[in-house]
Design a protein around this motif. Structure first.
Motif, mmCIF file in Angstrom:
data_model
loop_
_atom_site.group_PDB
_atom_site.id
_atom_site.type_symbol
_atom_site.label_atom_id
_atom_site.label_comp_id
_atom_site.label_asym_id
_atom_site.label_seq_id
_atom_site.Cartn_x
_atom_site.Cartn_y
_atom_site.Cartn_z
ATOM 1 N N LYS A 1 1.102 -1.283 -0.186
ATOM 2 C CA LYS A 1 -0.150 -0.059 -0.185
ATOM 3 C C LYS A 1 0.597 1.014 0.061
ATOM 4 O O LYS A 1 0.072 2.353 0.043
ATOM 5 C CB LYS A 1 -0.991 -0.084 1.239
ATOM 6 N N VAL B 1 -7.215 -8.851 -1.629
ATOM 7 C CA VAL B 1 -7.046 -7.687 -1.910
ATOM 8 C C VAL B 1 -7.423 -6.827 -3.211
ATOM 9 O O VAL B 1 -7.844 -6.222 -3.601
ATOM 10 C CB VAL B 1 -5.513 -7.583 -2.344
ATOM 11 N N LEU B 2 -8.056 -8.131 -3.919
ATOM 12 C CA LEU B 2 -8.396 -7.588 -5.437
ATOM 13 C C LEU B 2 -9.841 -6.926 -6.034
ATOM 14 O O LEU B 2 -10.060 -5.800 -6.991
ATOM 15 C CB LEU B 2 -8.487 -9.227 -6.812
ATOM 16 N N ASP B 3 -10.390 -7.207 -3.940
ATOM 17 C CA ASP B 3 -11.998 -6.108 -5.061
ATOM 18 C C ASP B 3 -11.978 -4.658 -3.635
ATOM 19 O O ASP B 3 -12.537 -4.448 -3.300
ATOM 20 C CB ASP B 3 -13.234 -6.852 -4.333
ATOM 21 N N ASN B 4 -10.387 -4.850 -3.190
ATOM 22 C CA ASN B 4 -10.100 -3.817 -2.376
ATOM 23 C C ASN B 4 -9.870 -2.407 -2.990
ATOM 24 O O ASN B 4 -9.946 -1.839 -4.088
ATOM 25 C CB ASN B 4 -8.305 -3.387 -1.704
ATOM 26 N N GLU B 5 -10.869 -1.224 -2.536
ATOM 27 C CA GLU B 5 -11.445 -0.203 -2.762
ATOM 28 C C GLU B 5 -9.680 1.133 -2.938
ATOM 29 O O GLU B 5 -9.360 1.839 -3.834
ATOM 30 C CB GLU B 5 -12.236 0.938 -2.117
ATOM 31 N N TYR C 1 -3.534 -0.649 -3.856
ATOM 32 C CA TYR C 1 -3.007 -1.783 -3.398
ATOM 33 C C TYR C 1 -3.257 -2.828 -3.932
ATOM 34 O O TYR C 1 -2.713 -3.698 -4.180
ATOM 35 C CB TYR C 1 -3.854 -2.155 -1.700
ATOM 36 N N ARG C 2 -4.156 -2.687 -4.815
ATOM 37 C CA ARG C 2 -5.028 -3.693 -5.583
ATOM 38 C C ARG C 2 -4.421 -3.694 -6.965
ATOM 39 O O ARG C 2 -3.806 -5.316 -7.149
ATOM 40 C CB ARG C 2 -6.642 -2.797 -6.025
ATOM 41 N N ARG C 3 -3.544 -2.945 -7.722
ATOM 42 C CA ARG C 3 -2.366 -3.134 -7.973
ATOM 43 C C ARG C 3 -1.289 -2.756 -7.939
ATOM 44 O O ARG C 3 -1.155 -4.670 -9.214
ATOM 45 C CB ARG C 3 -2.592 -1.656 -9.464
ATOM 46 N N THR D 1 -14.592 -5.328 -10.596
ATOM 47 C CA THR D 1 -13.243 -5.015 -10.922
ATOM 48 C C THR D 1 -12.250 -6.621 -10.119
ATOM 49 O O THR D 1 -11.119 -6.173 -10.790
ATOM 50 C CB THR D 1 -13.554 -4.529 -9.010
ATOM 51 N N VAL D 2 -12.656 -7.605 -9.694
ATOM 52 C CA VAL D 2 -12.525 -8.939 -9.085
ATOM 53 C C VAL D 2 -12.081 -9.229 -11.012
ATOM 54 O O VAL D 2 -10.783 -9.852 -10.733
ATOM 55 C CB VAL D 2 -12.895 -9.623 -8.415
ATOM 56 N N SER E 1 -9.750 -7.188 -12.382
ATOM 57 C CA SER E 1 -8.180 -7.448 -12.072
ATOM 58 C C SER E 1 -7.156 -8.494 -12.239
ATOM 59 O O SER E 1 -5.878 -9.056 -12.343
ATOM 60 C CB SER E 1 -7.634 -7.569 -10.226
#
Length: 202
Positions: free
Chosen positions: A11, A40-44, A48-50, A78-79, A82
């Motif tokens: 992050k 983490v792939l649905d994290n806002e 962090y997600r990338r 998003t998931v 990703s």
């Protein structure tokens, strides 16, 4: 560093620290690493997600089954997007490893995803995989009614450096029945393909 610390570093605003954490996670991973990255792939938090997407890409083929499962079955767009991007990262990071067929078939299915973020990312991932995915891209190009998918495939073929793509793209530029936007994209992709092929020969 512990996994917890490494996940915190994904992050971090400093891209160098994030990159180091990704590399280390890929090296010291255990059976919890891939599921944790997947979560983490649905994290806002986009950063962090990338970072999780790239870390999964660094891990490589071992991450493919989890990625395909979520790519095809997650309710979260998003998931799914990703996962397609992470599969592309695996192809980029591990060019010398044969890309698992499970991943190719999963991406092929995802081309029909109703969401453009997902189906465009799936096409781009297949483009990165290159030769093993060539026939799937060409076949989809012939059968899809989705102009955005067709253009994405044309662009992927233009970047592929695959000499077989010359014939496919040339045929498109001459086919009056093809959508004009797809035809124009084929013309510019042909120019790019020519450059990529020549560059490879040097």
């Amino acid at each position: 560093m512990t996994q917890d610390t490494l996940f915190e570093q994904l992050k971090h605003p400093n891209p160098n620290l994030r990159k180091r954490a990704m590399l280390e996670l890929a090296e010291v991973r255990d059976e919890t690493t891939i599921p944790r990255l997947m979560s983490v792939l649905d994290n806002e938090d986009v950063t962090y997600r990338r970072a999780a997407v790239v870390a999964l890409g660094m891990i490589g083929a071992d991450a493919v089954p989890s990625l395909v499962e979520s790519l095809l079955n997650s309710d979260n767009v998003t998931v799914r997007g990703s996962c397609a991007k992470a599969l592309a990262q695996i192809a980029v990071n591990h060019p010398d490893v044969t890309f698992p067929d499970q991943g190719i078939q999963g991406l092929k299915t995802a081309i029909d995803d109703p969401n453009p973020v997902v189906h465009i990312a799936a096409v781009m991932a297949l483009g990165e995989i290159g030769e093993p995915a060539f026939d799937i891209l060409v076949e989809t190009l012939k059968t899809t009614d989705n102009v955005a998918v067709a253009v994405a495939i044309v662009n992927a073929l233009g970047s592929s450096g695959d000499e077989r793509a010359v014939e496919v793209l040339t045929a498109l530029t001459q086919d009056e029945s093809v959508d004009s936007y797809v035809r124009e994209s084929a013309v510019s992709s042909l120019g790019r393909l020519d450059q990529v092929i020549n560059f490879k020969k040097q």
